[in-house]
Scaffold this active site. Structure first.
Site, PDB file in Angstrom:
ATOM      1  N   HIS A  51      -8.157  43.971  41.002  1.00  0.00           N
ATOM      2  CA  HIS A  51      -8.408  45.253  40.953  1.00  0.00           C
ATOM      3  C   HIS A  51      -9.866  45.972  41.312  1.00  0.00           C
ATOM      4  O   HIS A  51     -10.262  46.872  41.004  1.00  0.00           O
ATOM      5  CB  HIS A  51      -7.847  46.035  39.746  1.00  0.00           C
ATOM      6  N   LYS A  89     -13.013  60.944  35.798  1.00  0.00           N
ATOM      7  CA  LYS A  89     -12.833  59.282  35.886  1.00  0.00           C
ATOM      8  C   LYS A  89     -13.736  58.585  34.984  1.00  0.00           C
ATOM      9  O   LYS A  89     -14.524  59.276  34.401  1.00  0.00           O
ATOM     10  CB  LYS A  89     -12.933  58.688  37.364  1.00  0.00           C
ATOM     11  N   ARG A  90     -13.618  57.363  34.911  1.00  0.00           N
ATOM     12  CA  ARG A  90     -14.442  56.637  34.061  1.00  0.00           C
ATOM     13  C   ARG A  90     -15.915  56.798  34.500  1.00  0.00           C
ATOM     14  O   ARG A  90     -15.984  56.954  35.787  1.00  0.00           O
ATOM     15  CB  ARG A  90     -14.140  55.139  33.911  1.00  0.00           C
ATOM     16  N   LYS A 101     -19.389  55.012  40.593  1.00  0.00           N
ATOM     17  CA  LYS A 101     -18.590  56.094  41.041  1.00  0.00           C
ATOM     18  C   LYS A 101     -19.444  57.299  41.027  1.00  0.00           C
ATOM     19  O   LYS A 101     -18.883  58.410  41.543  1.00  0.00           O
ATOM     20  CB  LYS A 101     -17.460  56.315  39.692  1.00  0.00           C
ATOM     21  N   THR A 132      -6.706  56.392  42.007  1.00  0.00           N
ATOM     22  CA  THR A 132      -5.524  56.953  41.958  1.00  0.00           C
ATOM     23  C   THR A 132      -5.523  58.321  41.554  1.00  0.00           C
ATOM     24  O   THR A 132      -4.697  58.966  41.743  1.00  0.00           O
ATOM     25  CB  THR A 132      -4.689  56.076  40.860  1.00  0.00           C
ATOM     26  N   LYS A 170      -3.373  61.770  42.733  1.00  0.00           N
ATOM     27  CA  LYS A 170      -2.766  62.951  41.866  1.00  0.00           C
ATOM     28  C   LYS A 170      -3.233  64.154  42.295  1.00  0.00           C
ATOM     29  O   LYS A 170      -2.687  65.230  42.581  1.00  0.00           O
ATOM     30  CB  LYS A 170      -3.273  62.690  40.547  1.00  0.00           C
TER      31      LYS A 170
END
Length: 836
Positions: A377, A568-569, A574, A676, A680
Site C-alpha cells: 500500500h 485525510k491523514r 499529501k 479512497t 467517496k
C-alpha cells in the site's frame, strides 16, 4: 481458559438452535427492543440516556444477524469450500448500526418501530462510538473489503486486533493538535461476541531447543517462552440483502495468569501484575508511537500476535476435520496480507507446520508459498517496515531462525539466476546488513507469497519499476494490480440517503449491489429538471455539512459558496501545505482588492498527524492560524472561510462526502498508492482537483478530462525535476507565490508566536524538498481558477457533478473483490440459506 476441548466432546443439542425466525417487521423489532431495554439493560422510563436505547436496538438487530451468521457458517461447512482470510492490523469499521440496518434492508421497519416508542433512529445512531480499530485509508479499505466479500457471498474471514484504545481523539488547542485517549470500548460493544473457547496461546522471548522426535528425526521447539493468550471477539459482517453474514475475528491479549500470588503476598504489588499488564498492552492501543525503543517492541509484538493467533486459529479448525493431513491445505485456504504489517505470517506458518505439525521444510514451504498473498500500500521506502535483528532475536527467536533459513535459500535462488551478482543479492536480501542489521518485512512478504499486488495502476507499475524491481525481474508472474474501491452501501446508500433515493428513482435500485448501473445517470446530466433536483439534494447536504462545521469548528460556512475539502491523514506527501498556500494566495487577493472572477469559497481541511510527526503537526498549526486570521478579517467577510475539522473520523466523512463540491487530491505524483477518499467524494458527486497520482489517473479516465481539474507534474516529471529543483527561482519568477511567501515569512500568521513556522518555510525553500511543493504551485493556482470559474456556472457544475457520480461504478469494492477472487483467491460464492 481453553474451553473448546470440552465443547468439542459434548453432544450437539440441535433442539436448542431450532427456533422460529425472528420477525423483521416494525412490531417485532419494537417488541424485542423493549425486551432488551427492560430486562437485559435494566432501564425504564426514567432513563434519560440515549445510549441504552441505542444498545437495545443494536441487540435486537444483532439477534437477526445471528440467525443469518449461523446459516452462513453452516453453508460454508457443508460445502467444505475453499476459504479466504484477510489479515490486517486495521479495520476502520466506523459505526455498525446503520450498516446493519441497511444491509438487512430494515430501515423503514426500524424507523416505524422506534417511532411507535417515541424514538428517532437518527438520535440512536448518533449515540454509537466510531470503532477505534484503524487509522485511515488502509483500515477503512479493509472494512469496505469485508462488506463487499459478504455482499458477494465469498467465504472470507477478517482477522485483526481488538484495540482497547483507538488511534487517539484529536483536539485542537490554540491551533495545535492535542492527543487524548480514544477509549471507544468504555461502554462496551453490543455487536461483538466473545469466543473464549477459541483462545490461542502466543509465545514471545525464550529460546530454541533441538530434540529428537519419536521417529528419531531432529526437531526444534520453542521453550522458556513468555506466552500471551489471544482471546477472540467476533463481529458480524452482513452482506447486502443476501442473508450472508461473514466474520471479523479480533484478538484481545490477556495474561496466562492474572498475577503472581507469591509476589503479591510478599507485598510486591506492582511486580505481581507486571506480566498481566505487559500482556494486555499488546492490544491496548492502536499503533503505539514507534519513535522509542519501547514503541518499536510493542508494535512488533502486535504484528506477531496477530499473525500467530490467526494462523493457529485456522490450523485448529483444519485439524478438527482433517487431523494432521495437510496435503490439501493449500487447496482450501488463502491468506491475504493487508500491507507489510502481517508479514510475520510467513515464518510463523512455517514454524507451526514444521515444529508443531511435523512437516518437512519443503512441504511446509510449498504450503506457505501457495497460500500467502501480499498487498503493498505504499511507495514510500521509509514505510516498508524494518525491524532490528537484535529486537527480533529477543522477542521472536524461533521465527528469526526461520527467516534466516528462508533468506539463505532465497539468496541461493538469486545467485542461480544472476551468477556472481553479489550487489543484487545484497539489495534483495531479507536481512539488510549494516551497523544495525535489519529484517526487511516487505521482502519477507514478497519471498513468501505467490501474489504481490499494488492498489492502483500507477502504483503497481512504479512498484515494479522502483521499490521491487529486482523481485519483478525474478518473478514477473507474481505481480499484479488491484485498483482499490469503496463500498457503495456505506458511502452512498447510507451516508447520502437523499441522493440514493434520487438515483433509485432514476436508474432503479439495483445499483446498490451493482454500482456500474450508475452509468444510467449520464444521459440525465443534460436534463435541466434533473439537474435542479440533483442541485437541491447537494444543497441540503451542504447545509448538513455547514452545521457540522459550525458545531465542531465554530466557523460559519455559507452553503451557497464553493465547498473545497481536503480530509485525510496529515502527511507532507499529501500536501495539505500546498492547499494552505493557495488559501493564503486567495486571502492576499482579497486584501489587494482583486475580485475579478471571484467565487466565494469555504475551505475545510481535516486529518490526524502521527503523534511523533513534527512537520505534520506544524502544518496543522499553520492551517489553524491561517483560518483564524482569515475568518477574523472583516474585509474578507463571507468571501473566504477556512476551518480545520478536529478528530476526523468515519462518521464525520459520512457527512463531509455528500456535502463537498471540490475534492482535493493533490499529493506529489508518484507518492500516493491509490487513495479512497477520492472515490467517496466522486461517488457523491464532488469534482476532483488533483495530480496524476494513485487512482486519480483512473478516476480521470472514467469521468473524462473535462470533468476533472488536473494540475502538476507527472510521476516521471517529478523524478526528472529533482536534480535541478530550484525553489528560489520559482519564487522569483512568480509574483503570486512571492506574495504568499512574503506573508508567510513576515510572521503575519504567527505575530505572537515568532519562528514557529520557520521549519515549514525552510522546507519550502529547500532544493531537497522531496515533495516539490512549490514546483506545482502555479499549476495548482490555475486549476483552482478554472474550478472557481466552473462553479460560477451552476448548470455546468451540476452537470459535472452528475457525470462524476455516473462514472464512479468502477470504484466499488465489489469490483475490486471480484478481481481479487478471480485472479488471486479462486473462491466459490456460497449463498447462505434464507432464514425461514
Amino acid at each position: 481458559m481453553f474451553y473448546h476441548d470440552q465443547l468439542l466432546e459434548s453432544t450437539p443439542l440441535p433442539h436448542l438452535t431450532e427456533l422460529p425466525p425472528l420477525g423483521m417487521d416494525a412490531a417485532s423489532l419494537a417488541r424485542d427492543f423493549r425486551h432488551y431495554y427492560t430486562y437485559n439493560l435494566g432501564r425504564d422510563r426514567h432513563c434519560r440516556s440515549v445510549h441504552y436505547a441505542y444498545e437495545a436496538l443494536s441487540l435486537a438487530l444483532r439477534d437477526r444477524l445471528m440467525e443469518r451468521w449461523k446459516n452462513t457458517r453452516y453453508a460454508y461447512d457443508e460445502r467444505d469450500c475453499r476459504r479466504g482470510y484477510y489479515l490486517s492490523l486495521e479495520f476502520l469499521m466506523g459505526r455498525s448500526l446503520g450498516n446493519a440496518i441497511l444491509n438487512l434492508e430494515t430501515h423503514e421497519a426500524v424507523r416505524q418501530g422506534l417511532y411507535s416508542l417515541g424514538l428517532r433512529l437518527e438520535e440512536l445512531a448518533e449515540a454509537e462510538h466510531d470503532a477505534g480499530l484503524g487509522n485511515g485509508g488502509l483500515g477503512r479499505l479493509a472494512a469496505c473489503f469485508l462488506d463487499s466479500c459478504a455482499t458477494l457471498a465469498l467465504p472470507v474471514q477478517g482477522y485483526g486486533l481488538r484495540y482497547e484504545y483507538g488511534m487517539f481523539r484529536q483536539k485542537i488547542v490554540d491551533g495545535q493538535q492535542v492527543e487524548e485517549p480514544d477509549h471507544w470500548l468504555r461502554a462496551g460493544n453490543p455487536w461483538e461476541i466473545e469466543r473464549p473457547e477459541y483462545t490461542q496461546r502466543v509465545p514471545f522471548e525464550g529460546r530454541s531447543e533441538f530434540y529428537r522426535d519419536h521417529a528419531g528425526e531432529t526437531r526444534v521447539r520453542w521453550v522458556d517462552s513468555r506466552d500471551v493468550l489471544a482471546v477472540p471477539y467476533d463481529l458480524p459482517i452482513p452482506g447486502f440483502g443476501n442473508g450472508t453474514v461473514n466474520t471479523l475475528r479480533l484478538w484481545k491479549a490477556a495474561a496466562t495468569d492474572e498475577f503472581n500470588l507469591g509476589e503479591f503476598n510478599a507485598g510486591l504489588y506492582p511486580e505481581s501484575v507486571a506480566a498481566k499488564n505487559q500482556a494486555e498492552h499488546i492490544s491496548m492501543i492502536l499503533y503505539p508511537n514507534d519513535a522509542s525503543e519501547n514503541g518499536k517492541e510493542l508494535r512488533l509484538r502486535q504484528q506477531y500476535f496477530l499473525a500467530s493467533a490467526s494462523l493457529q486459529d485456522v490450523l485448529a479448525r483444519w485439524g478438527g476435520t482433517q487431523g494432521e493431513d495437510f496435503s490439501t491445505f493449500a487447496d482450501k485456504n488463502v491468506f491475504q496480507l493487508n500491507d507489510t504489517h502481517p508479514s510475520c505470517c510467513v515464518p510463523e506458518l512455517m514454524r507451526l507446520l514444521i515444529d508443531q505439525h511435523g512437516l518437512g521444510w519443503d512441504e511446509a514451504w510449498g504450503i506457505t508459498t501457495r497460500t500467502m498473498a501480499y498487498t503493498n500500500h505504499t511507495l514510500l521506502p521509509e514505510a516498508l517496515e524494518k525491524w532490528p535483528v537484535r529486537l527480533f532475536q529477543r522477542l521472536l527467536p524461533r521465527p528469526l531462525e526461520i527467516v534466516y533459513e528462508i533468506n539463505a535459500r532465497f539468496l541461493a535462488e538469486v545467485a542461480r539466476h544472476w551468477p556472481g551478482d553479489t550487489e543484487r543479492q545484497r539489495r534483495m536480501s531479507i536481512i539488510e546488513e549494516g551497523p544495525e542489521p535489519m529484517v526487511r518485512m516487505a521482502f519477507l512478504a514478497l519471498v513468501g507469497s505467490f501474489s504481490v499486488n499494488g492498489v492502483a495502476a500507477l502504483h503497481s507499475r512504479l512498484l515494479t519499476e522502483g521499490l521491487f524491481r529486482d523481485f519483478y525481474e525474478l518473478w514477473p508472474a507474481k505481480f499484479n494490480n488491484k485498483t482499490n474501491g469503496v463500498t457503495p452501501r456505506r458511502w452512498l446508500a447510507w451516508c447520502n440517503p437523499a441522493l440514493a433515493r434520487l438515483i433509485t428513482d432514476t436508474v432503479g435500485q439495483g445499483w446498490v449491489a451493482d454500482l456500474p448501473q450508475l452509468a444510467g445517470l449520464a444521459p440525465r446530466a443534460d436534463d435541466p429538471e434533473f439537474r435542479q433536483r440533483w442541485r437541491g439534494v447537494k444543497q441540503a447536504n451542504k447545509e448538513r455539512l455547514a452545521a457540522l462545521v459550525r458545531q465542531e469548528c465554530e466557523v460559519e460556512f455559507n452553503p451557497q459558496a464553493l465547498f473545497d475539502v481536503q480530509v485525510k491523514r496529515i502527511h507532507e506527501y499529501k500536501r495539505q501545505l500546498l492547499n494552505i498556500l493557495h488559501v493564503i494566495h486567495l486571502y492576499d487577493r482579497l486584501k489587494r482588492g482583486d475580485l475579478q472572477g471571484w467565487t466565494d469559497r469555504c475551505v475545510l481541511i481535516g486529518g490526524k498527524a502521527a503523534p511523533g510527526y513534527f512537520m505534520a503537526k506544524t502544518i496543522i498549526k499553520l492551517i489553524n492560524n491561517v483560518a483564524h486570521v482569515v475568518n477574523a478579517d472583516p474585509e474578507v467577510g463571507s468571501r473566504l472561510r477556512v476551518a480545520f475539522l478536529p478528530d476526523y473520523r468515519v462518521s464525520a466523512m459520512e457527512i463531509i462526502a455528500p456535502g463537498t463540491d471540490l475534492s482535493e487530491q493533490i499529493s506529489t505524483a508518484g507518492k500516493e498508492a491509490s487513495g479512497t477518499g477520492n472515490m467517496k467524494f466522486m461517488m457523491n458527486g464532488a469534482v476532483t482537483i488533483g495530480t496524476l497520482d494513485g487512482a486519480n489517473i483512473e478516476i480521470r479516465e472514467e469521468v473524462g478530462a473535462a470533468n476533472f481539474f488536473l494540475f502538476g507534474m507527472t510521476a516521471e516529471e517529478v523524478e526528472q525535476a529533482r536534480p535541478s529543483y530550484d525553489p528560489a527561482a520559482l519564487i522569483a519568477g512568480n509574483e503570486e507565490l512571492r506574495q504568499v511567501m512574503r506573508l508567510l515569512e513576515s510572521g503575519h500568521f504567527n505575530q505572537f508566536e515568532p519562528g514557529i513556522f520557520d521549519p515549514l518555510i525552510a522546507s519550502l525553500h529547500s532544493p531537497h524538498d522531496p515533495w516539490l511543493t512549490l514546483a506545482d504551485f502555479a499549476s495548482y493556482v490555475e486549476a483552482q481558477r478554472q474550478a472557481a470559474q466552473a462553479y460560477g456556472d451552476q448548470e455546468h457544475w451540476t452537470r459535472m457533478s452528475i457525470l462524476n457520480s455516473a462514472a464512479s461504478g468502477r470504484f466499488s469494492t465489489d469490483r475490486t473483490m471480484q478481481e481479487y477472487n478471480q485472479e488471486i483467491w479462486h473462491l466459490q460464492a456460497v449463498p447462505a440459506e434464507p432464514v425461514r
